[in-house]
Structures are given as structure tokens and as C-alpha cells.
Design an enzyme around this catalytic site. Structure first.
Site, PDB file in Angstrom:
ATOM      1  CB  ALA A  14      -0.935  -0.006   1.206  1.00 46.64           C
ATOM      2  CE1 TYR A  15       5.513   5.422   3.185  1.00 45.38           C
ATOM      3  CE2 TYR A  15       7.041   4.043   1.953  1.00 45.38           C
ATOM      4  CZ  TYR A  15       6.771   5.211   2.645  1.00 45.38           C
ATOM      5  OH  TYR A  15       7.746   6.154   2.795  1.00 45.38           O
ATOM      6  CB  ALA A  16       5.553   0.608  -2.414  1.00 42.09           C
TER       7      ALA A  16
ATOM      8  CG  MET B 275      -0.252   5.203  -0.720  1.00 47.36           C
ATOM      9  SD  MET B 275      -1.844   5.082  -1.531  1.00 47.36           S
ATOM     10  CE  MET B 275      -2.622   3.862  -0.463  1.00 47.36           C
ATOM     11  CE  LYS B 276       6.021   8.306   0.329  1.00 48.28           C
ATOM     12  NZ  LYS B 276       5.986   9.773   0.555  1.00 48.28           N
TER      13      LYS B 276
END
Length: 254
Positions: free
Chosen positions: A158-160, A162-163
């Protein structure tokens, strides 16, 4: 020689990479406005450190996950610029504020996804939009991405993601704002040892040795490795760097 200092606004500038970027900017002769969410004392300590370097600095409270706060913040910022600098604009926006959270894809909840999305993409997208009228022509926007948008480490889907969206967004900013001479670039740190990653490293103490073994320069990154890169992009020396993803990872997972 310029008669007035350039001004950079750094979100999440009270600690970690944001603090290091703010101090690095001051060392290059820029004044700094930094935002903090809840850590007022840390923000004020950063302001004091910048002031001791001879630059002007101010800390403003902002939750970058709450789009409803952006209009009032923009008005407050305009007032601060007028009162403290006698200006109607600032020069560089550094979208640094972030939260850290990791879980396997199959365990990721909608609530966790939304928390990451609101800070790391939606907040960045609309804060930039709201503040754009205050960004000076020939200024710049620096968005923080991550090495995880290039290499895949389980737990960060999820974090990656978004990035990854931030990197695409950065290229669109460069394309659409070029008419005003505004540059947009993304800085993608590798694994950095800060309070942002402390919980992950504490939970997996073997991770630091593994990361060091997979990094060409043989160690885990420090905040000091990143702030100078951000600060460089806020100088005239970087005037022809635009729409780029600059990874600062020491050569991680080559």
C-alpha cells in the site's frame, strides 16, 4: 547577489527527514516554514536550530491528512508570509510529511489503506493544489517518494503504491507548471534509520545488517544522507533538473 532570502515550506519538518531537510535548507541560506502535526516542541526546537544558523524559521500546525484544513492553512500561510517576510509567495514546497505502516497485502485493511492514502497521496495532491497560488514563479516542488517504488519488499504494497502515484504526479506537475517556470522532482530515499523506521528496525534487528549487505555502500542510510539532496533541488544549481526521480539509497538492491 539576491537581496531577499528564498523561502522553503517543508511539511512534517519537526523530525526525521523533514527536520534534516529543513536544517539543510537553512545551511544553504534559505528561510524555512515547517509544518508539524502534533509534535510542537520538536518543531520549535527545529526552528531554534535554524534560527541559530542565521535564517528565519516559523512552525505552523497542519494535519496533511485533512483536506478540510488546507484552505484555512493557505490563508494563515499568506498572512505569515506578509507579516514576517513582506511577501505574497514562497519559493519551494517540500511535500515530506508521512506516516509509516507495513503489513502483508492479504492483511491490509481498508482503514489502514485510507490512512496511508490520505497522507501520502491525497493530502500531497490537494495541498499542492491549494498552495500553488502562493508558490512563486520559477520556484520548485519536491515530493518525497521511496526506493520501495522501484524494488519490492513484502509488507509495503500500500505504502509503495502511494509513492508510485506520487512519482507519476510529479511528472504531471512538471509538465503542467513548466509554463510558470516551476520545477517538480521526486526524491526517493532507500532504507533510512530515523524515528520513522525505528519500530520496524526494533521489531526486526537483523534487518539493518541485511539492508547493509544489499546496499552498494555497505550501510543503512541516515537522515543526513537525504536532507542535502532536497536542499540542492531548492537551489539555482538545480535549475535544469525537472520531472526527475532521484533515488538516494546508497545503491540499494542493485
Amino acid at each position: 547577489m539576491q537581496t531577499t532570502n528564498k523561502i522553503a515550506l517543508v511539511t512534517g519538518g519537526s523530525r526525521g527527514l523533514g527536520k534534516n531537510a529543513a536544517v539543510s535548507l537553512a545551511k544553504k541560506g534559505l528561510d524555512v516554514i515547517l509544518t508539524y502535526n502534533s509534535k510542537k516542541a520538536e518543531a520549535e526546537a527545529t526552528v531554534a536550530e535554524i534560527t541559530a544558523l542565521g535564517q528565519k524559521a516559523i512552525a505552523l500546525q497542519l494535519n496533511t491528512a485533512q483536506v478540510a484544513e488546507f484552505d484555512p492553512f493557505a490563508k494563515q500561510l499568506a498572512s505569515v508570509l506578509k507579516e514576517q517576510w513582506n511577501r505574497t509567495s514562497f519559493d519551494y514546497l517540500v511535500n515530506n510529511a508521512g506516516i509509516d505502516w507495513a503489513a502483508p497485502f492479504v492483511q491490509t485493511t481498508e482503514e489502514q489503506f485510507d490512512a496511508l492514502f490520505n497522507v501520502h497521496f491525497k493530502g500531497v495532491y490537494f495541498l499542492t493544489q491549494k498552495l500553488l497560488p502562493l508558490v512563486a514563479d520559477k520556484g520548485g516542488i519536491i515530493n518525497l517518494s521511496t526506493g520501495l517504488a522501484r524494488f519490492a519488499t513484502p509488507g509495503y504494497s500500500a505504502y509503495a503504491s502511494m509513492k508510485g502515484a506520487i512519482e507519476v504526479f510529479t511528472r504531471y506537475l512538471a509538465k503542467e507548471l513548466g509554463v510558470r517556470g516551476i520545477r517538480a522532482n521526486a526524491v526517493a530515499p532507500g532504507a533510512i534509520e530515523t524515528d520513522f523506521t525505528k519500530n520496524a528496525f526494533d521489531a526486526h534487528p537483523e534487518a539493518k545488517d541485511f539492508i547493509a549487505s544489499q546496499t552498494a555502500l555497505g550501510r543503512v542510510g541516515q537522515a543526513d544522507d537525504i536532507g542535502g539532496v532536497v536542499a540542492f533541488l531548492c537551489t539555482e544549481d538545480a535549475r535544469w533538473i525537472n520531472a526527475q526521480r532521484i533515488e538516494a539509497s546508497g545503491g540499494m538492491f542493485l
